[in-house]
Write a protein that holds these residues in place. Structure first.
Motif, PDB file in Angstrom:
ATOM      1  N   ASP A 121    -111.382 -18.203  18.239  1.00 31.80           N
ATOM      2  CA  ASP A 121    -112.205 -17.934  19.437  1.00 31.80           C
ATOM      3  C   ASP A 121    -113.682 -18.219  19.161  1.00 31.80           C
ATOM      4  OD1 ASP A 121    -112.432 -15.604  17.841  1.00 31.80           O
ATOM      5  OD2 ASP A 121    -112.427 -14.228  19.554  1.00 31.80           O
TER       6      ASP A 121
ATOM      7  N   TYR B 218    -114.955 -11.208   7.365  1.00 29.14           N
ATOM      8  CA  TYR B 218    -114.858 -11.818   8.699  1.00 29.14           C
ATOM      9  C   TYR B 218    -116.106 -12.668   8.965  1.00 29.14           C
ATOM     10  CZ  TYR B 218    -114.207 -12.287  13.734  1.00 29.14           C
ATOM     11  OH  TYR B 218    -114.044 -12.802  15.001  1.00 29.14           O
TER      12      TYR B 218
ATOM     13  N   GLU C  54    -105.425 -17.612  16.169  1.00 30.13           N
ATOM     14  CA  GLU C  54    -106.211 -16.580  15.473  1.00 30.13           C
ATOM     15  C   GLU C  54    -107.437 -17.204  14.824  1.00 30.13           C
ATOM     16  OE1 GLU C  54    -106.160 -13.416  16.294  1.00 30.13           O
ATOM     17  OE2 GLU C  54    -104.071 -13.240  15.677  1.00 30.13           O
ATOM     18  N   HIS C  55    -108.514 -16.459  14.835  1.00 33.89           N
ATOM     19  CA  HIS C  55    -109.772 -16.893  14.223  1.00 33.89           C
ATOM     20  C   HIS C  55    -110.265 -18.235  14.769  1.00 33.89           C
ATOM     21  CE1 HIS C  55    -110.776 -13.882  11.167  1.00 33.89           C
ATOM     22  NE2 HIS C  55    -109.483 -13.655  11.084  1.00 33.89           N
TER      23      HIS C  55
HETATM   24  C1  GLA Z   1    -111.183  -9.991  15.840  1.00 32.22           C
HETATM   25  C2  GLA Z   1    -112.355 -10.515  16.663  1.00 32.22           C
HETATM   26  C3  GLA Z   1    -111.910 -11.602  17.634  1.00 32.22           C
HETATM   27  C4  GLA Z   1    -111.103 -12.685  16.918  1.00 32.22           C
HETATM   28  C5  GLA Z   1    -110.013 -12.071  16.045  1.00 32.22           C
HETATM   29  C6  GLA Z   1    -109.312 -13.107  15.213  1.00 32.22           C
HETATM   30  O1  GLA Z   1    -110.278  -9.320  16.679  1.00 32.22           O
HETATM   31  O2  GLA Z   1    -112.947  -9.462  17.398  1.00 32.22           O
HETATM   32  O3  GLA Z   1    -113.014 -12.141  18.279  1.00 32.22           O
HETATM   33  O4  GLA Z   1    -111.937 -13.514  16.171  1.00 32.22           O
HETATM   34  O5  GLA Z   1    -110.520 -11.071  15.190  1.00 32.22           O
HETATM   35  O6  GLA Z   1    -108.644 -14.020  16.006  1.00 32.22           O
END
Ligand code: GLA
Length: 366
Positions: free
Chosen positions: A18, A203, A15-16
């Motif tokens: 990408d 975010y 998670e977080h």
């Molecule tokens: C959201 C974003 C993704 C990713 C996730 C966390 O879904 O759109 O690109 O960063 O959060 O993993």
């Protein structure tokens, strides 16, 4: 008329990372948006959302951003194709329905953007391939919506396959498919039904903090292109140069990347219990170091911890609300959902939605 089925996505782990050039493990699911679209000769385009029970009328020659959030996903797609790419589009009628929950951290926004892009391409004979759609969808989110996300959601929606997880390297989109084999365990999503304010701002703030950490670590020689490439020992050397928050963010990212590689190996050796442990560790990091969890999500993960039949649980997606993904023995599923829903409802005066999802094909059309 064209019917596009655009699925949501889960992410087992990673998670977080990408947007930090990481390797992630998502999949597309059987919950989908259904987008019916056809060209029309009227002067305006009409888009109806069954979910919000609301329609919008757009003049393709001149339109501007809306106050209503879901409108902007549509307008962002149109703005990109018409004003940025210079395509001439015919007017259209579109109805959006399906069973994909909105705001649950399973990427209904990317499903909408990718699905609409595909539909518009088909009715206008635009020659855009999957990669083009992924790229445009990301541009829309970055530029029109203002969320600086990575590529995981769009890639998964366009490339998912039934019963397969994707091991996706977000640096260059190389990927492999992994057959799922969780034995008697099901994938259960528990939706908190909360979306905390500032989730988009926070975010983007995380994206920015990671960029800052990388910049400081790199100094002048730019050795590392992405934060996930920085070895843990190197980060430790910078402990005194980074403020605590930034250090914690970077520590989470590097550890989470490590966990994805371990999780892949655990799947290869069919050690799903250790895989589940890594999901719990991921949640701990998201909660304590990356600070993107919230009380409701933590409650759901904590409740599962002493239940032997839940082998893994963690928040999923961007966080600050949304849902928790669980791997749970099917025998105990019904009872578990009843118990946890009652407790959640008592504690937060909110409904808990539960969905057992299966891994299903990415976007399709007919
Ligand atoms: C959201 C974003 C993704 C990713 C996730 C966390 O879904 O759109 O690109 O960063 O959060 O993993």
């Amino acid at each position: 008329m064209v019917l596009v089925e655009s699925p949501g996505r889960i992410n087992m782990i990673g998670e977080h990372i990408d947007y930090n050039g990481g390797v992630v493990m998502p999949a597309s699911i059987n919950k989908k948006l259904l987008i019916e679209i056809k060209s029309s000769t009227s002067e305006y385009s009409f888009i109806k959302s069954k979910l919000f029970n609301e329609s919008i009328k757009v003049d393709l020659k001149k339109f501007k951003r809306s106050e209503v959030s879901w409108h902007n996903f549509i307008l962002g797609v149109l703005d990109n194709l018409i004003n940025k790419k210079g395509f001439e589009l015919s007017n259209f009628h579109c109805v959006i329905g399906g069973d994909l929950p909105v705001g649950a951290g399973i990427s209904s926004s990317s499903a909408l953007i990718c699905g609409l892009l595909k539909g518009i391409c088909l009715i206008n004979n635009l020659n855009l391939n999957k990669d083009d759609i992924i790229k445009i969808a990301r541009e829309v989110e970055h530029e029109y919506i203002g969320v600086k996300g990575g590529i995981m959601d769009q890639f998964t929606i366009m490339n998912g396959k039934t019963d397969k997880l994707i091991l996706l390297d977000c640096r260059d989109r190389t990927h492999k498919y992994i057959d799922i084999d969780f034995n008697q365990h099901k994938i259960l999503l528990l939706n908190t039904n909360v979306k905390h304010n500032l989730s988009e701002t926070s975010y983007n703030e995380r994206v920015h903090q990671c960029g800052k950490a990388l910049k400081i670590i790199n100094g002048k020689d730019n050795k590392y292109k992405f934060l996930t490439e920085v070895p843990l020992e190197i980060l430790q050397k910078f402990k005194t140069h980074l403020n605590k928050k930034i250090f914690n963010r970077a520590l989470f990212v590097i550890q989470e990347q490590e966990r994805v590689h371990k999780a892949y190996n655990k799947l290869m050796t069919k050690d799903i219990y250790s895989f589940g442990e890594l999901m719990y560790e991921s949640h701990e990091g998201l909660r304590n170091l990356y600070d993107v969890s919230c009380e409701e999500l933590d409650f759901l993960v904590d409740f599962s911890m002493d239940k032997k039949y839940v082998i893994g649980s963690r928040m999923m997606g961007g966080g600050f609300g949304g849902c928790v993904i669980n791997l749970i023995d099917s025998v105990f599923l019904k009872q578990y959902i009843n118990d946890i829903s009652d407790l959640y409802n008592n504690k937060f005066s909110l409904n808990l939605n539960s969905d057992v999802v299966t891994i299903s094909n990415g976007l399709t059309n007919r």
